[in-house]
Motif scaffolding. Structure first.
Motif, mmCIF file in Angstrom:
data_model
loop_
_atom_site.group_PDB
_atom_site.id
_atom_site.type_symbol
_atom_site.label_atom_id
_atom_site.label_comp_id
_atom_site.label_asym_id
_atom_site.label_seq_id
_atom_site.Cartn_x
_atom_site.Cartn_y
_atom_site.Cartn_z
ATOM 1 N N ASP A 2 75.406 -25.183 51.366
ATOM 2 C CA ASP A 2 75.744 -24.826 49.981
ATOM 3 C C ASP A 2 75.851 -23.314 49.857
ATOM 4 O O ASP A 2 75.115 -22.570 50.490
ATOM 5 C CB ASP A 2 74.664 -25.311 49.002
ATOM 6 N N ARG A 3 76.751 -22.875 49.000
ATOM 7 C CA ARG A 3 76.866 -21.448 48.712
ATOM 8 C C ARG A 3 76.041 -21.122 47.479
ATOM 9 O O ARG A 3 76.038 -21.859 46.498
ATOM 10 C CB ARG A 3 78.320 -21.048 48.467
ATOM 11 N N ILE A 4 75.343 -20.001 47.561
ATOM 12 C CA ILE A 4 74.552 -19.511 46.449
ATOM 13 C C ILE A 4 75.004 -18.087 46.177
ATOM 14 O O ILE A 4 75.058 -17.260 47.096
ATOM 15 C CB ILE A 4 73.044 -19.550 46.785
ATOM 16 N N SER A 5 75.370 -17.806 44.928
ATOM 17 C CA SER A 5 75.812 -16.455 44.582
ATOM 18 C C SER A 5 74.716 -15.745 43.803
ATOM 19 O O SER A 5 74.026 -16.346 42.977
ATOM 20 C CB SER A 5 77.120 -16.483 43.782
ATOM 21 N N LEU A 6 74.577 -14.471 44.082
ATOM 22 C CA LEU A 6 73.529 -13.643 43.496
ATOM 23 C C LEU A 6 74.177 -12.412 42.890
ATOM 24 O O LEU A 6 74.969 -11.738 43.543
ATOM 25 C CB LEU A 6 72.534 -13.241 44.596
ATOM 26 N N ASP A 7 73.885 -12.132 41.629
ATOM 27 C CA ASP A 7 74.379 -10.931 40.956
ATOM 28 C C ASP A 7 73.152 -10.160 40.476
ATOM 29 O O ASP A 7 72.538 -10.512 39.461
ATOM 30 C CB ASP A 7 75.283 -11.309 39.783
ATOM 31 N N VAL A 8 72.776 -9.151 41.240
ATOM 32 C CA VAL A 8 71.560 -8.396 40.936
ATOM 33 C C VAL A 8 71.679 -7.705 39.583
ATOM 34 O O VAL A 8 70.756 -7.760 38.771
ATOM 35 C CB VAL A 8 71.241 -7.383 42.058
ATOM 36 N N ALA A 9 72.814 -7.068 39.316
ATOM 37 C CA ALA A 9 72.985 -6.346 38.052
ATOM 38 C C ALA A 9 72.877 -7.284 36.849
ATOM 39 O O ALA A 9 72.271 -6.941 35.830
ATOM 40 C CB ALA A 9 74.333 -5.623 38.036
ATOM 41 N N ALA A 10 73.434 -8.479 36.965
ATOM 42 C CA ALA A 10 73.386 -9.443 35.860
ATOM 43 C C ALA A 10 72.113 -10.288 35.885
ATOM 44 O O ALA A 10 71.882 -11.078 34.970
ATOM 45 C CB ALA A 10 74.607 -10.352 35.919
ATOM 46 N N ARG A 11 71.314 -10.129 36.954
ATOM 47 C CA ARG A 11 70.060 -10.886 37.118
ATOM 48 C C ARG A 11 70.314 -12.393 37.093
ATOM 49 O O ARG A 11 69.640 -13.154 36.407
ATOM 50 C CB ARG A 11 69.040 -10.476 36.059
ATOM 51 N N THR A 12 71.329 -12.828 37.874
ATOM 52 C CA THR A 12 71.650 -14.257 37.930
ATOM 53 C C THR A 12 71.683 -14.734 39.374
ATOM 54 O O THR A 12 71.970 -13.972 40.296
ATOM 55 C CB THR A 12 73.023 -14.564 37.294
ATOM 56 N N ILE A 13 71.398 -15.999 39.538
ATOM 57 C CA ILE A 13 71.525 -16.681 40.817
ATOM 58 C C ILE A 13 72.138 -18.043 40.500
ATOM 59 O O ILE A 13 71.700 -18.720 39.571
ATOM 60 C CB ILE A 13 70.170 -16.811 41.545
ATOM 61 N N ASN A 14 73.189 -18.393 41.216
ATOM 62 C CA ASN A 14 73.912 -19.629 40.926
ATOM 63 C C ASN A 14 74.137 -20.443 42.181
ATOM 64 O O ASN A 14 74.528 -19.905 43.222
ATOM 65 C CB ASN A 14 75.271 -19.318 40.276
ATOM 66 N N LEU A 15 73.917 -21.724 42.070
ATOM 67 C CA LEU A 15 74.225 -22.675 43.124
ATOM 68 C C LEU A 15 75.677 -23.081 42.904
ATOM 69 O O LEU A 15 76.004 -23.727 41.912
ATOM 70 C CB LEU A 15 73.281 -23.873 43.039
ATOM 71 N N ASP A 16 76.562 -22.654 43.796
ATOM 72 C CA ASP A 16 78.001 -22.872 43.624
ATOM 73 C C ASP A 16 78.410 -24.242 44.142
ATOM 74 O O ASP A 16 79.095 -24.366 45.163
ATOM 75 C CB ASP A 16 78.785 -21.756 44.321
ATOM 76 N N VAL A 17 77.989 -25.263 43.428
ATOM 77 C CA VAL A 17 78.276 -26.657 43.757
ATOM 78 C C VAL A 17 78.780 -27.304 42.467
ATOM 79 O O VAL A 17 78.213 -27.062 41.399
ATOM 80 C CB VAL A 17 77.002 -27.374 44.269
ATOM 81 N N PRO A 18 79.843 -28.108 42.550
ATOM 82 C CA PRO A 18 80.364 -28.740 41.331
ATOM 83 C C PRO A 18 79.294 -29.546 40.591
ATOM 84 O O PRO A 18 78.423 -30.164 41.204
ATOM 85 C CB PRO A 18 81.468 -29.664 41.854
ATOM 86 N N GLU A 19 79.378 -29.524 39.266
ATOM 87 C CA GLU A 19 78.382 -30.206 38.428
ATOM 88 C C GLU A 19 78.295 -31.688 38.743
ATOM 89 O O GLU A 19 77.207 -32.270 38.707
ATOM 90 C CB GLU A 19 78.696 -29.998 36.943
ATOM 91 N N ALA A 20 79.416 -32.323 39.089
ATOM 92 C CA ALA A 20 79.386 -33.756 39.430
ATOM 93 C C ALA A 20 78.510 -34.006 40.654
ATOM 94 O O ALA A 20 77.745 -34.977 40.701
ATOM 95 C CB ALA A 20 80.803 -34.272 39.664
ATOM 96 N N GLU A 21 78.596 -33.122 41.645
ATOM 97 C CA GLU A 21 77.768 -33.257 42.845
ATOM 98 C C GLU A 21 76.301 -33.011 42.509
ATOM 99 O O GLU A 21 75.417 -33.708 43.009
ATOM 100 C CB GLU A 21 78.236 -32.298 43.939
#
Length: 105
Positions: free
Chosen positions: A33-52
């Motif tokens: 799985d890909r996980i994206s991290l945006d330090v400036a925005a203080r976000t971490i996202n699991l880049d997997v479709p919502e259906a999955e």
């Protein structure tokens, strides 16, 4: 002290809450799985479709309980999540009368 001092160079994620043990987001992560991290925005996202993710949530089962007594049982029943301080819920000070300091003579 859980700071992980000196164990990493650059950005390092120390805590994600709620934990995977109780069905938090990490419980849905799979190898690859890909996980994206945006330090400036203080976000971490699991880049997997919502259906999955919905499919994974439906399939998720809580781990089997390991402790029926003692410290392990107390910890699993009463520890708070990392974003709430990793402390026991019964140590909160927002209720009950404070205990006076003992007289020392």
């Amino acid at each position: 002290d859980a700071r992980m001092s000196g164990t990493s160079y650059g950005a390092c994620i120390l805590h994600v809450a709620p934990e995977s043990w109780i069905g938090g987001p990490l419980a849905l992560v799979r190898n690859g799985d890909r996980i994206s991290l945006d330090v400036a925005a203080r976000t971490i996202n699991l880049d997997v479709p919502e259906a999955e993710l919905a499919k994974r949530r439906a399939e998720w089962q809580a781990p089997e309980k390991r402790y029926e007594r003692g410290y392990g049982w107390m910890f699993t029943k009463h520890i708070k999540q990392a974003n709430e301080g990793c402390d026991f819920d019964f140590l909160e000070t927002g209720f009950g009368k404070p205990v006076d300091e003992p007289s020392i003579y």
